[in-house]
Design a protein around this motif. Structure first.
Motif, PDB file in Angstrom:
ATOM      1  N   GLU A 193       0.806  -1.228   0.000  1.00 25.03           N
ATOM      2  CA  GLU A 193       0.000   0.000   0.000  1.00 25.03           C
ATOM      3  C   GLU A 193       0.839   1.278   0.000  1.00 25.03           C
ATOM      4  O   GLU A 193       0.344   2.344  -0.335  1.00 25.03           O
ATOM      5  CB  GLU A 193      -0.997   0.019   1.166  1.00 25.03           C
ATOM      6  N   LYS A 194       2.132   1.172   0.325  1.00 26.09           N
ATOM      7  CA  LYS A 194       3.015   2.340   0.281  1.00 26.09           C
ATOM      8  C   LYS A 194       4.096   2.203  -0.792  1.00 26.09           C
ATOM      9  O   LYS A 194       5.001   3.021  -0.873  1.00 26.09           O
ATOM     10  CB  LYS A 194       3.656   2.570   1.645  1.00 26.09           C
ATOM     11  N   SER A 195       3.992   1.173  -1.631  1.00 23.36           N
ATOM     12  CA  SER A 195       4.964   0.970  -2.708  1.00 23.36           C
ATOM     13  C   SER A 195       4.782   2.028  -3.786  1.00 23.36           C
ATOM     14  O   SER A 195       3.664   2.423  -4.108  1.00 23.36           O
ATOM     15  CB  SER A 195       4.791  -0.413  -3.334  1.00 23.36           C
ATOM     16  N   ILE A 196       5.881   2.471  -4.352  1.00 23.46           N
ATOM     17  CA  ILE A 196       5.856   3.523  -5.365  1.00 23.46           C
ATOM     18  C   ILE A 196       5.420   2.950  -6.717  1.00 23.46           C
ATOM     19  O   ILE A 196       5.920   1.912  -7.151  1.00 23.46           O
ATOM     20  CB  ILE A 196       7.240   4.187  -5.479  1.00 23.46           C
ATOM     21  N   ASN A 197       4.471   3.632  -7.370  1.00 24.98           N
ATOM     22  CA  ASN A 197       4.046   3.345  -8.740  1.00 24.98           C
ATOM     23  C   ASN A 197       3.533   1.912  -8.920  1.00 24.98           C
ATOM     24  O   ASN A 197       3.835   1.254  -9.896  1.00 24.98           O
ATOM     25  CB  ASN A 197       5.204   3.637  -9.709  1.00 24.98           C
ATOM     26  N   ARG A 198       2.720   1.438  -8.003  1.00 25.50           N
ATOM     27  CA  ARG A 198       2.151   0.076  -8.031  1.00 25.50           C
ATOM     28  C   ARG A 198       0.774   0.101  -8.689  1.00 25.50           C
ATOM     29  O   ARG A 198      -0.017   0.999  -8.443  1.00 25.50           O
ATOM     30  CB  ARG A 198       2.029  -0.450  -6.598  1.00 25.50           C
ATOM     31  N   THR A 228     -18.187  -7.626 -17.871  1.00 22.16           N
ATOM     32  CA  THR A 228     -17.006  -7.449 -17.035  1.00 22.16           C
ATOM     33  C   THR A 228     -16.808  -5.980 -16.697  1.00 22.16           C
ATOM     34  O   THR A 228     -16.750  -5.130 -17.586  1.00 22.16           O
ATOM     35  CB  THR A 228     -15.744  -7.969 -17.753  1.00 22.16           C
ATOM     36  N   VAL A 229     -16.721  -5.695 -15.412  1.00 20.93           N
ATOM     37  CA  VAL A 229     -16.375  -4.360 -14.919  1.00 20.93           C
ATOM     38  C   VAL A 229     -14.951  -4.452 -14.412  1.00 20.93           C
ATOM     39  O   VAL A 229     -14.634  -5.278 -13.561  1.00 20.93           O
ATOM     40  CB  VAL A 229     -17.327  -3.904 -13.789  1.00 20.93           C
ATOM     41  N   GLU A 230     -14.068  -3.614 -14.976  1.00 21.86           N
ATOM     42  CA  GLU A 230     -12.646  -3.630 -14.631  1.00 21.86           C
ATOM     43  C   GLU A 230     -12.233  -2.275 -14.092  1.00 21.86           C
ATOM     44  O   GLU A 230     -12.507  -1.248 -14.708  1.00 21.86           O
ATOM     45  CB  GLU A 230     -11.821  -3.971 -15.870  1.00 21.86           C
ATOM     46  N   ILE A 231     -11.562  -2.282 -12.943  1.00 21.57           N
ATOM     47  CA  ILE A 231     -11.030  -1.054 -12.345  1.00 21.57           C
ATOM     48  C   ILE A 231      -9.519  -1.209 -12.280  1.00 21.57           C
ATOM     49  O   ILE A 231      -9.011  -2.093 -11.590  1.00 21.57           O
ATOM     50  CB  ILE A 231     -11.592  -0.818 -10.932  1.00 21.57           C
ATOM     51  N   ARG A 232      -8.805  -0.365 -13.016  1.00 17.02           N
ATOM     52  CA  ARG A 232      -7.338  -0.344 -12.953  1.00 17.02           C
ATOM     53  C   ARG A 232      -6.954   0.744 -11.960  1.00 17.02           C
ATOM     54  O   ARG A 232      -7.216   1.919 -12.170  1.00 17.02           O
ATOM     55  CB  ARG A 232      -6.732  -0.038 -14.314  1.00 17.02           C
ATOM     56  N   MET A 233      -6.326   0.345 -10.889  1.00 20.90           N
ATOM     57  CA  MET A 233      -5.992   1.249  -9.799  1.00 20.90           C
ATOM     58  C   MET A 233      -4.497   1.489  -9.779  1.00 20.90           C
ATOM     59  O   MET A 233      -3.703   0.540  -9.869  1.00 20.90           O
ATOM     60  CB  MET A 233      -6.447   0.572  -8.500  1.00 20.90           C
ATOM     61  N   PHE A 234      -4.096   2.748  -9.720  1.00 21.50           N
ATOM     62  CA  PHE A 234      -2.687   3.132  -9.732  1.00 21.50           C
ATOM     63  C   PHE A 234      -2.338   3.801  -8.403  1.00 21.50           C
ATOM     64  O   PHE A 234      -2.925   4.815  -8.053  1.00 21.50           O
ATOM     65  CB  PHE A 234      -2.399   4.101 -10.883  1.00 21.50           C
ATOM     66  N   GLY A 235      -1.400   3.216  -7.688  1.00 25.08           N
ATOM     67  CA  GLY A 235      -0.933   3.788  -6.425  1.00 25.08           C
ATOM     68  C   GLY A 235       0.433   4.403  -6.624  1.00 25.08           C
ATOM     69  O   GLY A 235       1.432   3.692  -6.683  1.00 25.08           O
ATOM     70  N   TYR A 236       0.492   5.736  -6.744  1.00 25.17           N
ATOM     71  CA  TYR A 236       1.765   6.393  -7.043  1.00 25.17           C
ATOM     72  C   TYR A 236       2.648   6.541  -5.808  1.00 25.17           C
ATOM     73  O   TYR A 236       3.838   6.341  -5.860  1.00 25.17           O
ATOM     74  CB  TYR A 236       1.516   7.752  -7.691  1.00 25.17           C
ATOM     75  N   ASN A 237       2.090   6.939  -4.693  1.00 25.07           N
ATOM     76  CA  ASN A 237       2.817   7.067  -3.428  1.00 25.07           C
ATOM     77  C   ASN A 237       4.057   7.952  -3.503  1.00 25.07           C
ATOM     78  O   ASN A 237       5.115   7.615  -2.972  1.00 25.07           O
ATOM     79  CB  ASN A 237       3.171   5.682  -2.880  1.00 25.07           C
ATOM     80  N   VAL A 238       3.919   9.061  -4.190  1.00 27.91           N
ATOM     81  CA  VAL A 238       4.928  10.125  -4.181  1.00 27.91           C
ATOM     82  C   VAL A 238       4.176  11.459  -4.154  1.00 27.91           C
ATOM     83  O   VAL A 238       3.044  11.547  -4.608  1.00 27.91           O
ATOM     84  CB  VAL A 238       5.875  10.074  -5.408  1.00 27.91           C
TER      85      VAL A 238
END
Length: 154
Positions: A20-25, A86-96
């Motif tokens: 959850e705190k990884s960069i660009n995941r 199909t419902v697709e959610i692409r989630m981007f966790g930048y963490n910066v």
């Protein structure tokens, strides 16, 4: 100013354990739903793309003050054209930290409802949403600047 306090019926905020705190995941959440009047409600940190049957529906989330998250709601009724959709959610966790995003832990909280019934929701266990890593998008890439996030490299 009008304030709406939204409460998810079953959904809980989730993310891949330990990242959850990884960069660009990037993670992908998918759910299969049938035809009918359905609504997708979701909140998340940092950014998401929503697709229904492979067609783009939305980019989000709506902006909110520091430490707050808005719930975006989308009517899926006209987009659910098959017996199985199909419902697709692409989630981007930048963490910066940047001008566009705040450095906060990544999460997604989402549910698909039909009237008062919850069909799929994010939580632990078998809840209708499947989650997997979006490995097509490279994570270790150059960062543009404080104004922009990372280069997109697939």
């Amino acid at each position: 100013m009008k304030t709406n306090n939204y409460e998810f019926k079953k959904a809980l905020p989730v993310w891949e354990c330990g990242t959850e705190k990884s960069i660009n995941r990037s993670l992908v959440f998918t759910a299969s739903v049938g035809k009918g009047e359905k609504k997708l409600s979701l909140a998340g940190s940092s950014a998401f793309l929503v697709f229904v049957n492979g067609s783009f529906l939305a980019f989000g989330p709506a902006r909110a003050g520091h430490g707050y998250y808005r719930v975006d709601e989308y009517d899926l009724g006209e987009l659910l054209t098959s017996d199985e959709n199909t419902v697709e959610i692409r989630m981007f966790g930048y963490n910066v930290q940047s001008f566009e995003y705040v450095d906060l832990p990544s999460f997604l909280c989402a549910e698909i409802t039909c009237g008062d019934d919850v069909i799929a929701y994010t939580s632990e266990g078998d809840t209708g949403f499947a989650c997997f890593s979006f490995d097509e998008r490279m994570t270790k890439v150059q960062r543009y600047s404080f104004q922009r996030m990372f280069v997109e490299n697939y």
